[in-house]
Motif scaffolding. Structure first.
Motif, short mmCIF file in Angstrom:
data_model
loop_
_atom_site.label_atom_id
_atom_site.label_comp_id
_atom_site.label_asym_id
_atom_site.label_seq_id
_atom_site.Cartn_x
_atom_site.Cartn_y
_atom_site.Cartn_z
N ALA A 15 0.69 -1.32 0.05
CA ALA A 15 0.04 0.03 0.09
C ALA A 15 0.88 1.32 0.09
O ALA A 15 2.09 1.37 0.60
N TRP A 16 0.54 2.28 -0.51
CA TRP A 16 1.27 3.44 -0.90
C TRP A 16 0.64 4.71 0.17
O TRP A 16 -0.67 4.96 -0.09
N LEU A 17 1.27 4.97 1.07
CA LEU A 17 0.74 6.06 2.08
C LEU A 17 1.56 7.37 1.85
O LEU A 17 2.76 7.52 1.69
N PRO A 18 1.00 8.50 1.97
CA PRO A 18 1.64 10.00 1.93
C PRO A 18 2.50 9.98 2.99
O PRO A 18 2.43 9.50 4.19
N PHE A 19 3.63 10.80 2.71
CA PHE A 19 4.78 11.01 3.59
C PHE A 19 3.83 11.59 5.12
O PHE A 19 4.45 10.96 6.08
N GLU A 20 2.93 12.40 4.88
CA GLU A 20 2.51 13.22 6.06
C GLU A 20 1.59 12.05 7.09
O GLU A 20 1.66 11.99 8.14
N GLU A 21 1.18 11.12 6.45
CA GLU A 21 0.20 10.31 6.95
C GLU A 21 1.43 9.39 7.88
O GLU A 21 0.86 8.88 8.90
N LEU A 22 1.98 8.87 7.13
CA LEU A 22 3.16 7.61 7.86
C LEU A 22 3.85 8.29 8.99
O LEU A 22 3.89 7.78 10.00
N GLU A 23 4.28 9.89 8.57
CA GLU A 23 5.29 10.16 9.72
C GLU A 23 4.27 10.75 10.90
O GLU A 23 4.57 10.48 12.06
N ALA A 24 3.12 11.14 10.64
CA ALA A 24 1.99 11.39 11.64
C ALA A 24 1.67 10.25 12.53
O ALA A 24 1.74 10.06 13.60
N PHE A 25 1.70 8.93 12.06
CA PHE A 25 1.25 7.64 12.61
C PHE A 25 2.39 7.45 13.51
O PHE A 25 2.30 7.05 14.69
N MET A 26 3.84 7.60 13.07
CA MET A 26 4.98 7.16 13.89
C MET A 26 5.17 8.00 14.99
O MET A 26 5.47 7.53 16.06
N LYS A 27 4.84 9.33 14.71
CA LYS A 27 5.01 10.37 15.73
C LYS A 27 3.97 9.89 16.71
O LYS A 27 4.26 10.01 18.06
N GLU A 28 2.74 9.77 16.48
CA GLU A 28 2.01 9.53 17.51
C GLU A 28 1.94 8.37 18.34
O GLU A 28 1.76 8.18 19.34
N PRO A 353 6.04 2.88 0.46
CA PRO A 353 5.10 1.55 0.26
C PRO A 353 5.09 0.98 1.40
O PRO A 353 6.31 1.04 2.12
N VAL A 354 4.22 0.58 2.02
CA VAL A 354 3.88 -0.41 3.07
C VAL A 354 3.70 -1.89 2.94
O VAL A 354 2.34 -1.94 2.34
N PRO A 355 4.34 -2.75 3.08
CA PRO A 355 4.18 -4.25 2.68
C PRO A 355 3.12 -4.93 3.81
O PRO A 355 2.67 -4.09 4.85
N ASP A 372 -7.03 7.24 16.58
CA ASP A 372 -7.84 7.42 15.71
C ASP A 372 -7.32 7.70 14.47
O ASP A 372 -7.13 9.03 13.65
N MET A 373 -6.96 6.77 13.66
CA MET A 373 -6.48 6.55 12.46
C MET A 373 -7.08 5.33 11.70
O MET A 373 -7.29 4.36 12.32
N SER A 374 -7.06 5.63 10.28
CA SER A 374 -7.67 4.51 9.61
C SER A 374 -6.74 4.49 8.21
O SER A 374 -6.43 5.68 7.94
N TRP A 375 -6.74 3.29 7.35
CA TRP A 375 -5.90 3.48 6.18
C TRP A 375 -6.86 2.69 5.06
O TRP A 375 -7.56 1.63 5.45
N ASP A 376 -6.76 3.11 3.85
CA ASP A 376 -7.35 2.34 2.69
C ASP A 376 -7.00 1.11 2.65
O ASP A 376 -8.03 0.20 2.37
N PHE A 377 -5.83 0.45 3.00
CA PHE A 377 -5.50 -0.77 3.01
C PHE A 377 -6.29 -1.76 3.77
O PHE A 377 -6.40 -3.09 3.68
N GLU A 378 -6.92 -1.41 4.91
CA GLU A 378 -7.84 -1.96 5.52
C GLU A 378 -9.18 -2.50 4.92
O GLU A 378 -9.86 -3.17 5.50
N LYS A 379 -9.57 -1.76 3.89
CA LYS A 379 -10.68 -2.09 3.33
C LYS A 379 -10.67 -3.07 2.18
O LYS A 379 -11.77 -3.48 1.55
#
Length: 380
Positions: A15-28, A353-355, A372-379
């Motif tokens: 799955a391909w995640l935007p920089f900001e989305e992935l960074e925000a997840f890691m920070k939180e 890319p997130v395997p 409070d996060m969700s991602w398209d790959f869960e669908k």
């Protein structure tokens, strides 16, 4: 360019995640693990920089096993208390007191840069730290300021010395960053082993066997069984080979020598730990901290013949290398840092890319802390 044509194919199951989305997840996630917000911002910036540059071994893939799990196990402190042991002219020594390696390292290189502005060169060493992410992050802290950056770190024992089979030295990267007149700096960021644990972990997540010559067993034979290798590197039943490979015929002694240089600079200048003291276990087999050491050097070219002259000559050297005669079947010659730049250009448009294996890790951490996060790959 053949390289770019083939680039995305290796990530077909991701799955391909935007920089900001992935960074925000890691920070939180880091904040939930107990890391202060300001420190979590530094750490997540280091980690996302790795993913941005296409260095998949040191970004989101390291978040849980290297940082959060070690915090959970009590062998790494989420709060970093930095002590300045020495600070004199162009040099300084810091103690990270088993806190987050990225945080003390960010301060160390910042100090080295400041000293270089005053003295032409600055060097800061660190002891009692932890894994600090991609070394190239700190080198490019300097290049962004128009300076040369050099860094290295020791690590838990993985490399066997040439002629031996016991893992004694860490993968011990020796890293250089230099500003150029091109769109990207020259950045040589690599371990002093043929490969390194993070890359083997990438092979493990992909279910792939290792190439011959990366790892040897206690009989000096090459190993390719990835998942068992990862276990045996920890227990001493396997060891990485130094740059140059097994034995002296292909000059393995050179990589062994460079790894030793990094070990010395990461321990002797700061009176830190080294070799087997970094294996993460006590005499009873209990987990203990990895008291790693690092060094950071910044050089200001204005104290020599000037930044613009340095950038122009460096850039021309790189262009001449790329323009040299190519081997049959090759359509391009790369210089250090160029592939990472190309990866960044691709990923800023498509994301990181997130395997599937890391998607599961993200969901596990999200659910653990009710984030409070969700991602398209869960669908899917």
């Amino acid at each position: 360019m053949k390289y770019l044509d083939e680039y995305a194919k290796q990530y077909e199951d991701c799955a391909w995640l935007p920089f900001e989305e992935l960074e925000a997840f890691m920070k939180e996630a880091l904040i939930h693990a107990g890391v202060p917000r300001e420190d979590a911002e530094i750490i997540s910036d280091v980690l996302i920089e790795s993913d941005k540059r296409g260095i998949d071994s040191h970004g989101i893939g390291r978040l849980k096993p290297i940082y959060i799990d070690r915090i959970d196990d009590g062998i790494m402190l989420p709060t970093t208390k930095i002590e300045v042991l020495r600070d004199k002219a162009a040099a300084a020594v810091l103690d990270g007191h088993n806190g987050m390696g990225h945080v003390v390292s960010h301060k160390a290189m910042s100090m080295a840069i400041e000293k270089a502005r005053t003295y032409g060169i600055g060097m800061v060493t660190v002891r009692n730290s932890n894994h600090y992410g991609i070394s190239g992050y700190y080198a490019t802290m300097a290049t962004r300021k128009g300076l040369l950056g050099i860094t290295g770190t020791n690590a838990r024992p993985s490399i066997a010395p040439t002629g031996g089979v016991e893992n004694m030295l860490g993968t011990n990267p020796l890293v250089f960053g230099m500003p150029t007149d091109e769109e990207f700096p020259f950045v040589l960021d690599c371990a002093t082993s043929v490969s390194q644990r993070g890359k083997i972990e990438v092979y493990g997540r992909a279910g792939k066997e290792l190439p011959e010559g990366w790892v040897i067993d206690n009989e000096g034979r090459s190993r390719t069984d990835t998942l068992q290798v990862l276990k045996d590197l920890t227990t001493g039943k396997a060891a990485l080979t130094p740059l140059g490979g097994i034995g002296e015929v292909t000059a393995g002694y050179k990589g062994y020598g460079y790894a030793t240089v990094v070990e010395i600079l990461s321990a002797a200048l700061q009176a830190g730990s080294f070799l087997k003291a970094l294996n993460g276990f006590d005499e009873n087999g209990n987990q203990i901290p990895y008291p790693l050491g690092h060094f950071f050097i910044a050089i200001d070219p204005e104290f020599f013949m000037g930044l613009e002259t340095f950038k122009k000559i460096t850039g021309q050297i790189l262009r001449d290398l790329r323009a040299s005669k190519k081997a049959p079947g090759e359509d391009y010659i790369f210089t250090a840092g160029e592939k990472e730049y190309l990866a960044y250009q691709y990923r800023k448009e498509h994301g990181c890319p997130v395997p599937p294996s890391l998607q599961k890790v993200m969901i596990t951490l999200r659910d653990r802390w009710n984030m409070d996060m969700s991602w398209d790959f869960e669908k899917k």
